[in-house]
Design a protein around this motif. Structure first.
Motif, PDB file in Angstrom:
ATOM      1  N   THR A 131       0.845  -1.193   0.000  1.00 35.81           N
ATOM      2  CA  THR A 131       0.000   0.000   0.000  1.00 35.81           C
ATOM      3  C   THR A 131       0.885   1.249   0.000  1.00 35.81           C
ATOM      4  N   GLU A 185      -2.795  -0.979  -9.886  1.00 33.60           N
ATOM      5  CA  GLU A 185      -3.518  -1.488  -8.735  1.00 33.60           C
ATOM      6  C   GLU A 185      -3.653  -3.004  -8.893  1.00 33.60           C
ATOM      7  N   ARG A 236      -7.039  -4.877  -3.224  1.00 36.05           N
ATOM      8  CA  ARG A 236      -7.281  -4.020  -2.067  1.00 36.05           C
ATOM      9  C   ARG A 236      -6.898  -4.800  -0.819  1.00 36.05           C
ATOM     10  N   ILE A 281      -5.581   0.648  -1.465  1.00 30.44           N
ATOM     11  CA  ILE A 281      -5.159   0.034  -2.723  1.00 30.44           C
ATOM     12  C   ILE A 281      -3.800  -0.638  -2.557  1.00 30.44           C
TER      13      ILE A 281
END
Lengths: 189, 259
Positions: A106, A133, A136, A144
């Motif tokens: 992240t 990306e 998550r 992300i």
């Protein structure tokens, strides 16, 4: 004889496609199993490395792509107006290497390693399509997770993430030694 | 003492710390925290940085350094079975990790330089190839199709078309409160009676435009029978009812309405 024919077809496919082609697609087009095709391509790659060739085949993850050799650059630049490519700034490189080695990661984690805000750097890397990306994180706010792209591999001449440069083991060993001495000293006191 | 380096040279507080450690040629595992902190603070003072965002990151590190410094000055209570943790340890780990990525990013830079020398070519597939579709053999496609089959298919398609219409929702539109005035309806029936003299009850109902209309018409017929302005007859069970309009004028009706 059969192999020679396959090689010719693979050559034609890679030349025409230009972009990276997954080995599975080549195999299904030629109606052969993936392992055989991969072996044949690896063989071709070795032979292309010879001095009599100006092009070579590179491997990216599970795909193959044709390109010119580095030694040809000078001549090509003279004949074609090659657009100047981006050379990344140190800030971007720093963030990129953290993402490359620690992916999926992240923005927050990148910042804690660098000790500085990294929004701008990460956004730029995404813009250059070197980073994307990849999911998550299962945490509050679902931040992300970032990872590197195929473009990253191509841009840095790396076949897969396993081929990232390794920090020289002797360096790590040096650090360890020093650390042990430290501990010894502390115990002596 | 001022440090003759511009801020731009540093990517952040960790970068600056590494620089100071290198400059003083000290062991990263044994940072002389007092010296380094002093130099770090000097540097911050010399920084003419107006950007609070950047400044704050350097200040956080300064605070960390001061905390470590004060921790190292305080006597440590050594308890049994408890490891003494060097207050510098966490910082050292961070510095090492950062140093490693910095080192790796130089390696990557070299790799990028090399990779930039390779040329790639865009895909060149002529349109007639990329757009090529295999020709379809019509006769093969239609080989087992008969007219009857086609008819069945057509029927089922049409039926599906009908089924697709939700019989309930399709009637949803603007929902309006229907208000049909009974006296108005009675006047209408009288008007109709005056014109036709004898008429079919069913035909009268068919002229109506809604359920409510039909009900009110029925009520109107009952009302007119009560008023003895019409008479009705039915020849046989379930046959149409015939209505005779008896009057020669239209009677006014008291105003009342149902909803």
């Amino acid at each position: 004889m059969e192999i020679k024919k396959l090689e010719a077809m693979i050559e034609a496919i890679l030349f025409t496609m230009g972009e990276a082609v997954e080995v599975e697609r080549i195999a299904s087009a030629l109606d052969h199993d993936v392992d055989t095709i991969r072996k044949i391509i690896h063989n071709m790659m070795d032979r292309y490395e010879g001095d009599e060739r100006g092009i070579k085949i590179i491997e990216l993850d599970n795909s193959f792509q044709m390109c010119t050799k580095a030694q040809m650059y000078e001549a090509i630049v003279k004949i074609a107006h090659v657009p100047k490519k981006h050379i990344l700034t140190d800030v971007l490189l720093e963030s990129l290497s953290i993402i490359a080695y620690k992916q999926p990661i992240t923005k927050q984690q990148i910042e804690s390693i660098r000790g500085v805000k990294s929004d701008h750097a990460v956004n730029k890397l995404v813009e250059y399509n070197l980073v994307c990306e990849v999911g998550r994180m299962d945490a509050p706010g679902r931040p992300i997770l970032f990872g590197t792209t195929e473009d990253f591999l191509r841009n840095f001449g790396i076949a897969s993430l396993e081929d990232l440069p390794v920090v020289a083991p002797e360096k790590v060993a040096d650090f360890k030694m020093e650390a042990e001495e430290e501990v010894q000293l502390q115990l002596d006191i | 003492m001022s440090i003759p380096v511009k801020l731009e040279a540093f990517e952040g507080p960790l970068d600056l710390l590494l620089h100071l450690i290198d400059k003083n040629k000290v062991n990263i595992y044994d940072i002389p925290i007092v010296t380094i902190t002093e130099q770090y603070m000097e540097y911050i003072k010399a920084m003419e940085e107006k950007n609070l965002e950047i400044m704050s990151e350097f200040l956080v590190m300064a605070a960390t350094l001061l905390r470590i410094k004060s921790q190292m000055l305080l006597p440590v209570e050594v308890k049994e079975e408890e490891e003494v943790v060097d207050p510098r340890q966490e910082l050292v780990e961070r510095l090492l990790e950062y140093k490693m990525y910095k080192y790796v990013s130089y390696e990557l830079k070299d790799k990028q330089m090399d990779a930039q020398l390779l040329m790639f070519k865009p895909s060149t597939i002529p349109l007639e190839i990329s757009d090529y579709k295999e020709e379809i053999d019509i006769s093969e496609l239609l080989s087992d199709l008969t007219l009857a089959k086609l008819h069945t298919i057509f029927q089922s398609v049409m039926k599906r078309q009908v089924d697709k219409v939700d019989p309930i929702r399709s009637k949803f539109g603007k929902i309006e409160k229907e208000e049909i005035n009974l006296s108005q309806k009675i006047l209408e029936i009288q008007q109709y009676g005056l014109e036709h003299r004898t008429f079919s009850f069913r035909r009268l109902l068919e002229r109506q435009t809604g359920k409510m209309d039909v009900i009110v018409t029925f009520l109107g017929i009952l009302e007119l029978m009560k008023m003895q302005r019409i008479e009705i007859c039915q020849n046989d069970l379930f046959e149409d009812i015939m209505i005779h309009y008896l009057a020669n004028d239209i009677a006014p009706v008291d105003d009342f309405s149902i909803e």
